[in-house]
Design a protein around this motif. Structure first.
Motif, PDB file in Angstrom:
ATOM      1  N   LEU A  71       0.601  -1.123  -0.076  1.00  0.00           N
ATOM      2  CA  LEU A  71       0.212   0.092   0.140  1.00  0.00           C
ATOM      3  C   LEU A  71       0.605   1.368  -0.103  1.00  0.00           C
ATOM      4  O   LEU A  71       0.442   2.393  -0.228  1.00  0.00           O
ATOM      5  N   CYS A 120      -8.301   5.631   4.162  1.00  0.00           N
ATOM      6  CA  CYS A 120      -8.954   4.351   4.230  1.00  0.00           C
ATOM      7  C   CYS A 120     -10.000   4.130   3.100  1.00  0.00           C
ATOM      8  O   CYS A 120     -10.250   3.254   2.569  1.00  0.00           O
ATOM      9  N   CYS A 142      -7.715   3.651   0.012  1.00  0.00           N
ATOM     10  CA  CYS A 142      -7.128   2.225   0.413  1.00  0.00           C
ATOM     11  C   CYS A 142      -8.087   1.042   0.270  1.00  0.00           C
ATOM     12  O   CYS A 142      -7.857   0.004  -0.676  1.00  0.00           O
ATOM     13  N   LYS A 184      -8.056  -1.920  -2.419  1.00  0.00           N
ATOM     14  CA  LYS A 184      -7.813  -3.361  -2.191  1.00  0.00           C
ATOM     15  C   LYS A 184      -9.200  -4.153  -2.886  1.00  0.00           C
ATOM     16  O   LYS A 184      -8.496  -5.080  -3.585  1.00  0.00           O
ATOM     17  N   CYS A 243      -2.237   0.180  11.502  1.00  0.00           N
ATOM     18  CA  CYS A 243      -1.945   1.027  10.410  1.00  0.00           C
ATOM     19  C   CYS A 243      -1.906   2.523  10.981  1.00  0.00           C
ATOM     20  O   CYS A 243      -2.808   2.994  11.736  1.00  0.00           O
ATOM     21  N   MET A 259      -2.299   5.135   9.570  1.00  0.00           N
ATOM     22  CA  MET A 259      -3.429   6.020   8.682  1.00  0.00           C
ATOM     23  C   MET A 259      -4.670   5.504   9.257  1.00  0.00           C
ATOM     24  O   MET A 259      -5.592   6.108   8.802  1.00  0.00           O
ATOM     25  N   ALA A 260      -4.657   4.696  10.398  1.00  0.00           N
ATOM     26  CA  ALA A 260      -6.201   4.451  10.726  1.00  0.00           C
ATOM     27  C   ALA A 260      -6.927   5.227  11.629  1.00  0.00           C
ATOM     28  O   ALA A 260      -8.259   5.234  11.718  1.00  0.00           O
TER      29      ALA A 260
END
Ligand code: Q46
Ligand code: ZN
Ligand code: ZN
Length: 313
Positions: free
Chosen positions: A81, A130, A133, A137, A222, A224-225
């Motif tokens: 990612l 997210c 992302c 995914k 993560c 970036m969560a």
């Protein structure tokens, strides 16, 4: 605390099952839960080839291990990612797991193979990471499964994940999402079957499974969560579960049994309105799918250096 099966000292207590297990019987319990889930929801048929979406975290590695141990033909797919050190390390855990067991890991790198990474996509779209992302995914897992001739994509969503998503969708009555929130989504034109064999197992159980099975995994969350609403929903459900063991599982499975069919029409209408993306062929409501639009928007963007640091443990 004694194992329910053999009366030897237990290593874990499962309050919602009112049971304790030793290491050996806990592993057996996890396998049985996955086997029952796969059979009950007809997730994988004999001879099917499964592609496991592997992130390097506990759930996806435990899932891959469980499927292989249960005798399924399962390869892994790791998607890079581009989230700084977190992604570098996650990739290492996934590769190590595969090489130690002689399993086949397919790799796709967002930056090298597609042309952008998650931090850059977040900056370009000005949305939470997210969002790009998750979209990437879903799209790339589907594509890799179709290209590789796999029958199903398996993801490591556990009971806590599914209950938290259901909680969020119910709070807002997101009807389209409720119609799609099933542990198995059948294959349809251009998309493989999607299955979630861990829905009967909780997050804490997957961590324990990895410890017992000697699986090294990415422990860090993560970076970036932050701001991901599901974390708050999980906490809320954990508080309820603490005083009412089994509530989480009842919330999710009773929804599947008693309510999910009420929203199925809405999801079907949505599916009927889809057409093939002009660029990649993925079913989409518009002319060009959201992923192809993201690729277009990020083309030529200056890569964003990740400055967010993981919170202290
Ligand atoms: S990896 Fe991607 Fe997650 Fe990180 S940016 Fe969000 S969706 S939190 S599972
Ligand atoms: Zn035992
Ligand atoms: Zn497309």
């Amino acid at each position: 605390m004694k194992c329910r099966v053999c009366r030897q000292p237990a290593v874990i207590d499962l309050r919602r099952h009112n049971a304790n297990f030793c290491a050996e019987h806990f592993v057996e319990h996890c396998r049985e839960q996955v086997r029952r889930t796969i059979d009950h929801f007809k997730m994988v048929a004999p001879g099917d080839r499964v592609l496991v979406a592997v992130s390097g975290g506990k759930d996806s590695l435990a899932l891959w291990d469980l499927l292989v141990e249960l005798g399924y033909d399962a390869d892994g797919l790791y998607l890079g990612l581009g989230i700084g050190d977190y992604s570098d390390e996650s990739g290492r855990y996934a590769r190590e797991f595969a090489s130690q067991r002689g399993l086949h890991l397919v790799e796709v790198d967002l930056r090298d193979d597609i042309g952008f990474d998650v931090p850059t996509a977040a900056a370009v779209t000005k949305r939470v990471p997210c969002s790009a992302c998750g979209l990437s995914k879903r799209h790339l897992f589907d594509r890799a499964a179709i290209d590789g001739g796999y029958d199903a994509v398996a993801t490591g969503h556990n009971l806590d994940d599914e209950a938290a998503v259901l909680f969020g969708n119910t709070l807002r009555w997101n009807i389209e999402y409720l119609g799609r929130q099933l542990p198995v989504l059948p294959a349809r034109a251009g998309l493989p079957r999607k299955v979630k064999p861990l829905v009967r197992l909780a997050e804490r159980e997957m961590a324990a499974y990895c410890v017992v099975r000697g699986i090294d995994y990415q422990v860090e969350e993560c970076p970036m969560a932050a701001g991901n609403r599901h974390l708050g929903y999980k906490e809320a459900l954990n508080a309820i579960e603490a005083s009412s063991p089994g509530a989480k599982s009842a919330f999710y499975f009773e929804f599947l049994d008693k309510a999910s069919h009420l929203f199925a029409n809405r999801a079907q209408t949505e599916r009927d309105g889809l057409q093939a993306c002009q660029s990649c062929g993925t079913p989409t409501p518009g002319e060009v799918c959201a992923f192809c639009r993201l690729v277009e928007r990020t083309a030529g963007a200056t890569p964003v250096e990740l400055t967010v640091k993981a919170p202290p443990l």
